[in-house]
Motif scaffolding. Sequence first.
Motif, PDB file in Angstrom:
ATOM      1  N   PRO A  26      -3.866   3.526  16.834  1.00  0.00           N
ATOM      2  CA  PRO A  26      -3.241   4.221  17.961  1.00  0.00           C
ATOM      3  C   PRO A  26      -4.305   4.897  18.826  1.00  0.00           C
ATOM      4  O   PRO A  26      -5.362   5.290  18.331  1.00  0.00           O
ATOM      5  N   LEU A  27      -4.017   5.014  20.121  1.00  0.00           N
ATOM      6  CA  LEU A  27      -4.929   5.718  21.016  1.00  0.00           C
ATOM      7  C   LEU A  27      -4.972   7.196  20.637  1.00  0.00           C
ATOM      8  O   LEU A  27      -3.937   7.819  20.418  1.00  0.00           O
ATOM      9  N   ALA A  47       0.570   1.554  26.882  1.00  0.00           N
ATOM     10  CA  ALA A  47       0.571   2.800  27.643  1.00  0.00           C
ATOM     11  C   ALA A  47       1.195   3.907  26.802  1.00  0.00           C
ATOM     12  O   ALA A  47       2.184   3.682  26.102  1.00  0.00           O
ATOM     13  N   ASN A  48       0.606   5.091  26.865  1.00  0.00           N
ATOM     14  CA  ASN A  48       1.205   6.224  26.141  1.00  0.00           C
ATOM     15  C   ASN A  48       1.545   7.383  27.071  1.00  0.00           C
ATOM     16  O   ASN A  48       1.994   8.433  26.620  1.00  0.00           O
ATOM     17  N   MET A  49       1.321   7.194  28.373  1.00  0.00           N
ATOM     18  CA  MET A  49       1.646   8.231  29.337  1.00  0.00           C
ATOM     19  C   MET A  49       2.035   7.546  30.648  1.00  0.00           C
ATOM     20  O   MET A  49       1.799   6.355  30.831  1.00  0.00           O
ATOM     21  N   LEU A  50       2.644   8.305  31.563  1.00  0.00           N
ATOM     22  CA  LEU A  50       3.076   7.734  32.840  1.00  0.00           C
ATOM     23  C   LEU A  50       2.759   8.689  33.977  1.00  0.00           C
ATOM     24  O   LEU A  50       2.753   9.908  33.797  1.00  0.00           O
ATOM     25  N   LYS A  51       2.513   8.130  35.155  1.00  0.00           N
ATOM     26  CA  LYS A  51       2.566   8.892  36.402  1.00  0.00           C
ATOM     27  C   LYS A  51       3.870   8.464  37.059  1.00  0.00           C
ATOM     28  O   LYS A  51       3.973   7.377  37.604  1.00  0.00           O
ATOM     29  N   SER A  52       4.885   9.323  36.974  1.00  0.00           N
ATOM     30  CA  SER A  52       6.212   8.937  37.422  1.00  0.00           C
ATOM     31  C   SER A  52       6.603   9.722  38.666  1.00  0.00           C
ATOM     32  O   SER A  52       5.820  10.498  39.213  1.00  0.00           O
TER      33      SER A  52
END
Length: 342
Positions: free
Chosen positions: A119-120, A155-160
């Motif tokens: 995992p990252l 991906a483990n994060m988002l710019k939403s």
Amino acid sequence: FVVYAAEPLEDLAVELSDLRADGSVLPANRIDTRIVLRGLMRDLYTLPPERSTVVSRFLLPYQEVDVPAGTFREYHLIVHVPDDAAPGIYTGQVRLASAGKTVAEMPLRFEVLPFRLRPLEERGYGVYYRFSAAETAEDQARIDAELADIRAHGANMLKSNLGIHYETVDGEVRPSLAAVEQGLELLRRHGFHGPMPVSTGAEHAARLLQFDPVADHADEPARKRFLRVVKGAMDGLVATGEKYPEFELLPTHMDEVFGRDRLTRYIRLTEAVRQVPSLRVYITLHNDPKRDVSEMMRACNPYVDVRCYNGHCMDSWIRAGNTFGDLARDLEASGDEAWLYH
């Protein structure tokens, strides 16, 4: 693989067998067949449309299609390997059928490697993602499928587009974080975590208050009303963050703040956010070596904690002889963190 049609093929179907290796089986239903859509893509997003190349770009859901003579269709297979699959070389077959008759068969070979990716931990990867309205069960199912797909690709994060909304109630402008909480609940369900930019909506609040953060900055009563409304929203963001501790909610309100006539407005808006100093502020910016931004960076530095650099400009900055070591020293001196986006 590509299918070239020497003669017309009606209702071309792709049929897959199970994949087998020494008694182990990857079922055919774990293989996702996609039709590749080719189209024009600009060689660089800032170039005119005529500076484009035809590329295999999108993977469309599978369906049977007609292939006229003298044309081709490109297919892509995605194997969803079960967690307990034994390593080894798996083989099977692809059968192509037109109007129910076999027109070609091809061997399929797939290797499952004897290790797992960890995992990252030290880095975060994500994409820009726009939450759409979830008004029906079908809408919700689509959003869940998209988030699961993004997560499965690492991906483990988002710019939403999650952000604070404002409305006027009984003559008062009030913030609402309902949409933020709804989005965070979905992201939690799919295992996302880490820093999460959230729009402050400060410009929206200013419009509702009929207040221009630059032109009306000297209007003390109007400015105080604006500061009070934004502070209430930021206090709400802190409270929301306490409900979702796996995320760090980063307020943001403008994109590419080194664009023309944007920096002063950005600073005025951020002064309102800075009333709650526990929140780190996120912005996108550039370090294009052809456009000296050192003065703007000095002016901006007290009003940013997480810098998100335009990746294309960062590429040019590196080619101009700068290094990530230079960037690390700058960040250490400022106390900022840096991301890249392409």
